[in-house]
Motif scaffolding. Sequence first.
Motif, PDB file in Angstrom:
ATOM      1  N   LEU A 182       0.932  -1.248   0.050  1.00  0.00           N
ATOM      2  CA  LEU A 182      -0.111   0.083   0.081  1.00  0.00           C
ATOM      3  C   LEU A 182       0.837   1.121   0.023  1.00  0.00           C
ATOM      4  O   LEU A 182       0.571   2.178  -0.768  1.00  0.00           O
ATOM      5  CB  LEU A 182      -0.913  -0.285   1.122  1.00  0.00           C
ATOM      6  CG  LEU A 182      -1.652   1.354   1.373  1.00  0.00           C
ATOM      7  CD1 LEU A 182      -2.744   1.502   0.591  1.00  0.00           C
ATOM      8  CD2 LEU A 182      -2.178   1.306   2.906  1.00  0.00           C
ATOM      9  N   ALA A 183       1.938   1.037   0.736  1.00  0.00           N
ATOM     10  CA  ALA A 183       2.886   2.429   0.848  1.00  0.00           C
ATOM     11  C   ALA A 183       3.562   2.601  -0.423  1.00  0.00           C
ATOM     12  O   ALA A 183       3.514   3.879  -0.905  1.00  0.00           O
ATOM     13  CB  ALA A 183       3.884   2.111   2.072  1.00  0.00           C
ATOM     14  N   ALA A 184       3.966   1.551  -1.170  1.00  0.00           N
ATOM     15  CA  ALA A 184       4.689   1.936  -2.487  1.00  0.00           C
ATOM     16  C   ALA A 184       3.663   2.285  -3.473  1.00  0.00           C
ATOM     17  O   ALA A 184       4.243   3.379  -4.133  1.00  0.00           O
ATOM     18  CB  ALA A 184       5.098   0.356  -2.796  1.00  0.00           C
ATOM     19  N   GLU A 185       2.495   1.826  -3.382  1.00  0.00           N
ATOM     20  CA  GLU A 185       1.417   2.215  -4.381  1.00  0.00           C
ATOM     21  C   GLU A 185       1.030   3.787  -4.173  1.00  0.00           C
ATOM     22  O   GLU A 185       0.995   4.578  -5.025  1.00  0.00           O
ATOM     23  CB  GLU A 185       0.292   1.374  -4.295  1.00  0.00           C
ATOM     24  CG  GLU A 185      -0.876   1.589  -5.213  1.00  0.00           C
ATOM     25  CD  GLU A 185      -2.251   0.891  -5.094  1.00  0.00           C
ATOM     26  OE1 GLU A 185      -3.020   1.497  -5.015  1.00  0.00           O
ATOM     27  OE2 GLU A 185      -1.955  -0.401  -4.848  1.00  0.00           O
ATOM     28  N   SER A 186       0.794   4.008  -2.982  1.00  0.00           N
ATOM     29  CA  SER A 186       0.442   5.473  -2.464  1.00  0.00           C
ATOM     30  C   SER A 186       1.741   6.360  -2.811  1.00  0.00           C
ATOM     31  O   SER A 186       1.372   7.702  -3.221  1.00  0.00           O
ATOM     32  CB  SER A 186       0.189   5.387  -0.965  1.00  0.00           C
ATOM     33  OG  SER A 186      -0.735   4.595  -0.781  1.00  0.00           O
ATOM     34  N   LEU A 187       2.985   5.984  -2.466  1.00  0.00           N
ATOM     35  CA  LEU A 187       4.002   6.961  -2.890  1.00  0.00           C
ATOM     36  C   LEU A 187       4.137   7.339  -4.308  1.00  0.00           C
ATOM     37  O   LEU A 187       4.410   8.211  -4.691  1.00  0.00           O
ATOM     38  CB  LEU A 187       5.261   6.383  -2.051  1.00  0.00           C
ATOM     39  CG  LEU A 187       5.347   6.605  -0.732  1.00  0.00           C
ATOM     40  CD1 LEU A 187       6.709   5.464  -0.190  1.00  0.00           C
ATOM     41  CD2 LEU A 187       5.588   8.080  -0.273  1.00  0.00           C
ATOM     42  N   SER A 188       3.810   6.217  -5.001  1.00  0.00           N
ATOM     43  CA  SER A 188       4.041   6.442  -6.477  1.00  0.00           C
ATOM     44  C   SER A 188       2.966   7.243  -7.073  1.00  0.00           C
ATOM     45  O   SER A 188       3.138   8.157  -7.836  1.00  0.00           O
ATOM     46  CB  SER A 188       3.779   4.931  -7.194  1.00  0.00           C
ATOM     47  OG  SER A 188       3.677   4.882  -8.462  1.00  0.00           O
TER      48      SER A 188
END
Length: 128
Positions: free
Chosen positions: A114-120
């Motif tokens: 989730l964090a990687a997707e959100s940061l992207s």
Amino acid sequence: LRNDIHESGGTRASVRLAQTGNEIQREKAAFVLYQLSDELTYLRTIVSQNGLDTLVDMIEHCTLRGKSDAAKVLFDISKHVEFKDAVAKAEGFQALIDYYVKLARDGTHKEKELAAESLSRITEDVGC
């Protein structure tokens, strides 16, 4: 039901509770705001009630559950073009980046995804 909550002043009351309540009240207010965060009308009310500064503060100082819900609401708000400048002014993008970087580092496997997707998404939207 969500419309009934909003129409009866529940969105404004939740923002006020998030601003002035104790730790548990703030956590519950963040949850209610998250439940309302997929409707533009409700998001406008949150923003108009000085909710951006409140959400940033909650991401920095609330319980883990409160941080998570506040980040979700702020993330939903940041997706709308009409709020981008306000989110930036409230240092909302920086708060989200800090939150998701920490989650990517310390979270569960699912939280890291989730964090990687959100940061992207944030870096695409902001142009970092």
